[in-house]
Design an enzyme around this catalytic site. Sequence first.
Site, PDB file in Angstrom:
ATOM      1  N   ARG A 208       3.418  46.196 -19.051  1.00 28.62           N
ATOM      2  CA  ARG A 208       2.380  46.675 -18.141  1.00 28.62           C
ATOM      3  C   ARG A 208       2.978  47.341 -16.905  1.00 28.62           C
ATOM      4  NH1 ARG A 208      -1.382  42.368 -16.668  1.00 28.62           N
ATOM      5  NH2 ARG A 208      -0.886  41.859 -14.528  1.00 28.62           N
ATOM      6  N   ARG A 212       9.450  54.791 -13.916  1.00 28.04           N
ATOM      7  CA  ARG A 212       9.188  56.212 -13.610  1.00 28.04           C
ATOM      8  C   ARG A 212      10.467  56.923 -13.187  1.00 28.04           C
ATOM      9  NH1 ARG A 212       4.936  54.191 -10.132  1.00 28.04           N
ATOM     10  NH2 ARG A 212       2.987  53.944 -11.290  1.00 28.04           N
ATOM     11  N   ARG A 285       0.747  28.799 -17.316  1.00 29.82           N
ATOM     12  CA  ARG A 285       1.657  28.738 -16.182  1.00 29.82           C
ATOM     13  C   ARG A 285       0.784  28.477 -14.964  1.00 29.82           C
ATOM     14  NH1 ARG A 285       6.447  27.002 -15.547  1.00 29.82           N
ATOM     15  NH2 ARG A 285       7.700  28.177 -14.050  1.00 29.82           N
ATOM     16  N   ARG A 316       7.236  35.455  -4.914  1.00 30.62           N
ATOM     17  CA  ARG A 316       6.791  36.515  -4.013  1.00 30.62           C
ATOM     18  C   ARG A 316       6.177  35.946  -2.746  1.00 30.62           C
ATOM     19  NH1 ARG A 316       2.604  39.115  -8.517  1.00 30.62           N
ATOM     20  NH2 ARG A 316       1.493  37.193  -8.953  1.00 30.62           N
ATOM     21  N   GLU A 337       4.549  32.148  -3.053  1.00 29.22           N
ATOM     22  CA  GLU A 337       4.042  31.777  -4.379  1.00 29.22           C
ATOM     23  C   GLU A 337       5.153  31.132  -5.204  1.00 29.22           C
ATOM     24  OE1 GLU A 337       1.256  34.879  -5.720  1.00 29.22           O
ATOM     25  OE2 GLU A 337       2.106  34.545  -7.708  1.00 29.22           O
ATOM     26  N   TYR A 386      -3.978  37.736 -21.095  1.00 25.38           N
ATOM     27  CA  TYR A 386      -3.434  38.095 -19.778  1.00 25.38           C
ATOM     28  C   TYR A 386      -4.224  39.296 -19.242  1.00 25.38           C
ATOM     29  CZ  TYR A 386       0.596  38.994 -16.588  1.00 25.38           C
ATOM     30  OH  TYR A 386       1.438  39.182 -15.514  1.00 25.38           O
ATOM     31  N   ASP A 388      -6.489  41.557 -16.646  1.00 28.20           N
ATOM     32  CA  ASP A 388      -6.726  41.837 -15.237  1.00 28.20           C
ATOM     33  C   ASP A 388      -8.235  41.942 -14.996  1.00 28.20           C
ATOM     34  OD1 ASP A 388      -4.281  41.649 -14.103  1.00 28.20           O
ATOM     35  OD2 ASP A 388      -3.824  43.780 -14.119  1.00 28.20           O
TER      36      ASP A 388
HETATM   37  P1  FAD Z   1     -11.470  33.037 -13.587  1.00 29.51           P
HETATM   38  O1  FAD Z   1     -11.407  33.936 -12.421  1.00 29.51           O
HETATM   39  O2  FAD Z   1     -10.375  32.042 -13.789  1.00 29.51           O
HETATM   40  O3  FAD Z   1     -12.871  32.278 -13.552  1.00 29.51           O
HETATM   41  C1  FAD Z   1     -13.190  31.231 -14.445  1.00 29.51           C
HETATM   42  C2  FAD Z   1     -13.996  30.198 -13.669  1.00 29.51           C
HETATM   43  O4  FAD Z   1     -14.480  29.212 -14.581  1.00 29.51           O
HETATM   44  C3  FAD Z   1     -13.157  29.465 -12.627  1.00 29.51           C
HETATM   45  O5  FAD Z   1     -13.748  29.581 -11.358  1.00 29.51           O
HETATM   46  C4  FAD Z   1     -13.154  28.029 -13.125  1.00 29.51           C
HETATM   47  O6  FAD Z   1     -13.150  27.079 -12.069  1.00 29.51           O
HETATM   48  C5  FAD Z   1     -14.430  27.966 -13.932  1.00 29.51           C
HETATM   49  N1  FAD Z   1     -14.398  26.921 -14.943  1.00 29.51           N
HETATM   50  C6  FAD Z   1     -13.426  26.673 -15.859  1.00 29.51           C
HETATM   51  N2  FAD Z   1     -13.735  25.601 -16.599  1.00 29.51           N
HETATM   52  C7  FAD Z   1     -14.927  25.146 -16.157  1.00 29.51           C
HETATM   53  C8  FAD Z   1     -15.760  24.055 -16.519  1.00 29.51           C
HETATM   54  N3  FAD Z   1     -15.413  23.194 -17.486  1.00 29.51           N
HETATM   55  N4  FAD Z   1     -16.933  23.865 -15.859  1.00 29.51           N
HETATM   56  C9  FAD Z   1     -17.303  24.710 -14.864  1.00 29.51           C
HETATM   57  N5  FAD Z   1     -16.528  25.769 -14.454  1.00 29.51           N
HETATM   58  C10 FAD Z   1     -15.370  25.984 -15.113  1.00 29.51           C
HETATM   59  N6  FAD Z   1      -6.081  40.923 -11.720  1.00 29.51           N
HETATM   60  C11 FAD Z   1      -6.122  42.181 -11.238  1.00 29.51           C
HETATM   61  O7  FAD Z   1      -6.899  43.019 -11.721  1.00 29.51           O
HETATM   62  N7  FAD Z   1      -5.299  42.562 -10.187  1.00 29.51           N
HETATM   63  C12 FAD Z   1      -4.430  41.695  -9.597  1.00 29.51           C
HETATM   64  O8  FAD Z   1      -3.721  42.064  -8.662  1.00 29.51           O
HETATM   65  C13 FAD Z   1      -4.389  40.356 -10.097  1.00 29.51           C
HETATM   66  N8  FAD Z   1      -3.548  39.467  -9.555  1.00 29.51           N
HETATM   67  C14 FAD Z   1      -3.529  38.184 -10.011  1.00 29.51           C
HETATM   68  C15 FAD Z   1      -2.677  37.265  -9.399  1.00 29.51           C
HETATM   69  C16 FAD Z   1      -2.664  35.938  -9.830  1.00 29.51           C
HETATM   70  C17 FAD Z   1      -1.754  34.958  -9.169  1.00 29.51           C
HETATM   71  C18 FAD Z   1      -3.496  35.537 -10.914  1.00 29.51           C
HETATM   72  C19 FAD Z   1      -3.481  34.109 -11.402  1.00 29.51           C
HETATM   73  C20 FAD Z   1      -4.343  36.439 -11.530  1.00 29.51           C
HETATM   74  C21 FAD Z   1      -4.368  37.772 -11.091  1.00 29.51           C
HETATM   75  N9  FAD Z   1      -5.225  38.708 -11.653  1.00 29.51           N
HETATM   76  C22 FAD Z   1      -5.253  40.003 -11.186  1.00 29.51           C
HETATM   77  C23 FAD Z   1      -6.090  38.360 -12.809  1.00 29.51           C
HETATM   78  C24 FAD Z   1      -7.499  37.924 -12.390  1.00 29.51           C
HETATM   79  O9  FAD Z   1      -7.407  36.770 -11.601  1.00 29.51           O
HETATM   80  C25 FAD Z   1      -8.287  37.645 -13.656  1.00 29.51           C
HETATM   81  O10 FAD Z   1      -8.331  38.775 -14.487  1.00 29.51           O
HETATM   82  C26 FAD Z   1      -9.739  37.227 -13.384  1.00 29.51           C
HETATM   83  O11 FAD Z   1      -9.839  36.306 -12.337  1.00 29.51           O
HETATM   84  C27 FAD Z   1     -10.284  36.604 -14.639  1.00 29.51           C
HETATM   85  O12 FAD Z   1     -11.652  36.303 -14.465  1.00 29.51           O
HETATM   86  P2  FAD Z   1     -12.291  35.181 -15.374  1.00 29.51           P
HETATM   87  O13 FAD Z   1     -13.736  35.140 -15.042  1.00 29.51           O
HETATM   88  O14 FAD Z   1     -11.888  35.388 -16.778  1.00 29.51           O
HETATM   89  O15 FAD Z   1     -11.553  33.831 -14.950  1.00 29.51           O
HETATM   90  N1  UDP Z   2       8.351  41.279 -13.288  1.00 33.23           N
HETATM   91  C1  UDP Z   2       9.696  41.183 -12.987  1.00 33.23           C
HETATM   92  N2  UDP Z   2      10.116  41.462 -11.715  1.00 33.23           N
HETATM   93  C2  UDP Z   2       9.268  41.810 -10.738  1.00 33.23           C
HETATM   94  C3  UDP Z   2       7.898  41.912 -11.040  1.00 33.23           C
HETATM   95  C4  UDP Z   2       7.468  41.636 -12.328  1.00 33.23           C
HETATM   96  O1  UDP Z   2      10.494  40.848 -13.837  1.00 33.23           O
HETATM   97  O2  UDP Z   2       9.716  42.039  -9.598  1.00 33.23           O
HETATM   98  C5  UDP Z   2       7.913  40.969 -14.671  1.00 33.23           C
HETATM   99  C6  UDP Z   2       7.579  39.494 -14.824  1.00 33.23           C
HETATM  100  O3  UDP Z   2       7.917  39.086 -16.127  1.00 33.23           O
HETATM  101  C7  UDP Z   2       6.073  39.490 -14.637  1.00 33.23           C
HETATM  102  C8  UDP Z   2       5.681  40.785 -15.349  1.00 33.23           C
HETATM  103  O4  UDP Z   2       6.739  41.691 -15.005  1.00 33.23           O
HETATM  104  O5  UDP Z   2       5.466  38.368 -15.197  1.00 33.23           O
HETATM  105  C9  UDP Z   2       4.345  41.381 -14.943  1.00 33.23           C
HETATM  106  O6  UDP Z   2       4.372  41.563 -13.527  1.00 33.23           O
HETATM  107  P1  UDP Z   2       3.030  41.585 -12.667  1.00 33.23           P
HETATM  108  O7  UDP Z   2       3.391  41.925 -11.267  1.00 33.23           O
HETATM  109  O8  UDP Z   2       2.044  42.441 -13.354  1.00 33.23           O
HETATM  110  O9  UDP Z   2       2.583  40.058 -12.747  1.00 33.23           O
HETATM  111  P2  UDP Z   2       1.292  39.311 -12.150  1.00 33.23           P
HETATM  112  O10 UDP Z   2       0.860  40.068 -10.920  1.00 33.23           O
HETATM  113  O11 UDP Z   2       0.286  39.305 -13.257  1.00 33.23           O
HETATM  114  O12 UDP Z   2       1.807  37.956 -11.820  1.00 33.23           O
END
Ligand code: FAD
Ligand code: UDP
Length: 406
Positions: A208, A212, A285, A316, A337, A386, A388
């Site tokens: 992903r 470049r 994770r 990070r 984090e 995984y 977004d």
């Molecule tokens: P969630 O947001 O996890 O929502 C699911 C909800 O269901 C939760 O609130 C949970 O509490 C609830 N739930 C679960 N089980 C139960 C239960 N039994 N009863 C009642 N409620 C329950 N995406 C991006 O596009 N850009 C980013 O920069 C980005 N950065 C991220 C960074 C991190 C650290 C993480 C972890 C994710 C990131 N994501 C990012 C991904 C993004 O968080 C997810 O794509 C999105 O939140 C998924 O939405 P969802 O509704 O599937 O799940």
């Molecule tokens: N990654 C890496 N070095 C970096 C940033 C990302 O090796 O500095 C790798 C790592 O395996 C990571 C993956 O690229 O899990 C995807 O990165 P992204 O920033 O999309 O991860 P997220 O924001 O979903 O945690």
Amino acid sequence: MPQGPIAGAPPNSLASPQHLTHPLLTTSVPQVDPPLVVAKSYLIVGAGFFGAVCARELADAGHRVRVIEKRDHIGGNSFTRFHPEAGTHQHVYGAHIFHTNSTEVWRYVNRFAEFNHYVHRLHVAYRERMYSFPINLFTLHQLYGIRTPAEAEAKLAAVRVPIEHPANLEEWCLSQVGPELYETFIRGYTAKQWGRDPRDLPADIIKRLPIRLSFDDRYFSDRHQGIPIGGYTALFERLLQGIPIELGVDFLADRDTWIGKVDHVIYTGPIDAFFNYSEGVLAYRSLRFQDALLDVHDAQGMAVINYTEPSVPFTRILEHKHFDMNLQCPRTVVTTEYPQEWQRGMTEYYPVNTAENQETYRRYCARRDHLALPVTFGGRLGEYRYYDMHQVIGAALATVRRLLAG
Ligand code: FAD
Ligand code: UDP
């Protein structure tokens, strides 16, 4: 269980047919009744993007919808909260940058929030030095002194390890960028992030990220990017407007009762938890976030800096005010984090996409497909993908279209 009100009427369902007999119409138009919606009751489990979009769309189509959420807030992992001392919205579960190439999804989210023009860029800190990342021409300049795309191409061609069929993440990286770039940017970060040797991970995890040969150093290449002005939580409040929500309710604590009371359940929690882990525990994770309020107005000069050395225990540091593009406050909040191994009871942040977990997930899919109950699984945890945010929204819209089509 209290019965929720009909949370949204179909748009224009009560519209007067008067316009059909307007005097300006020269021919008479037969009066057509709007299609009748047989309202069903839906329970949505989880108020993240998947659940909230389904709730909105089903309510707008005339169905009865209620949402339960086990946390004490809406928004899932995209939740933000205003930090008054730092004068900024804090991304409570890690940096969330909205990015998409889908005009449908971009238009959709813009119905519920105005987005700022933040474009994500980050730097990598490795052994006392800072680097441009994802790998681009400036990264190659910093490491090798080269200046043009042609020199970059020649350099990569010289350092790439010839591996015809890369079998894992490490081999794929070596075949694309060679050992030095892999060591500086990928190996340590990936091992920390996933708690596994990169040789035990699929290359998809890293594909992903762009590589470049230009000076374009944006993290995402998508056409649309930004952060909702006022934070994600305000977006969710608008998305869920008029829909009954109960916070602090765990569906799994009373699963069968809930299912018996509604026509259909949309479940966005972990699929293995739904089936009581009967086919085995899927690996996730987890993360630990450590916040600090600092007495400086700008601590690191950008929103995210990645730490790729294996000996640094975190991956990070985020400085939230850069997402809001407002540096005025004299103080700032930063979050470090730390990835950590997930155990039952902890928050499942990332599905771990190994062959073994995919095999376990397939067993759950077989159970899901033969379930005699009206349950739809969706979202990052329900589909063990995984995803977004934009992908989750796209998937939710497609799911509702399927449900409405019968
Ligand atoms: P969630 O947001 O996890 O929502 C699911 C909800 O269901 C939760 O609130 C949970 O509490 C609830 N739930 C679960 N089980 C139960 C239960 N039994 N009863 C009642 N409620 C329950 N995406 C991006 O596009 N850009 C980013 O920069 C980005 N950065 C991220 C960074 C991190 C650290 C993480 C972890 C994710 C990131 N994501 C990012 C991904 C993004 O968080 C997810 O794509 C999105 O939140 C998924 O939405 P969802 O509704 O599937 O799940
Ligand atoms: N990654 C890496 N070095 C970096 C940033 C990302 O090796 O500095 C790798 C790592 O395996 C990571 C993956 O690229 O899990 C995807 O990165 P992204 O920033 O999309 O991860 P997220 O924001 O979903 O945690």
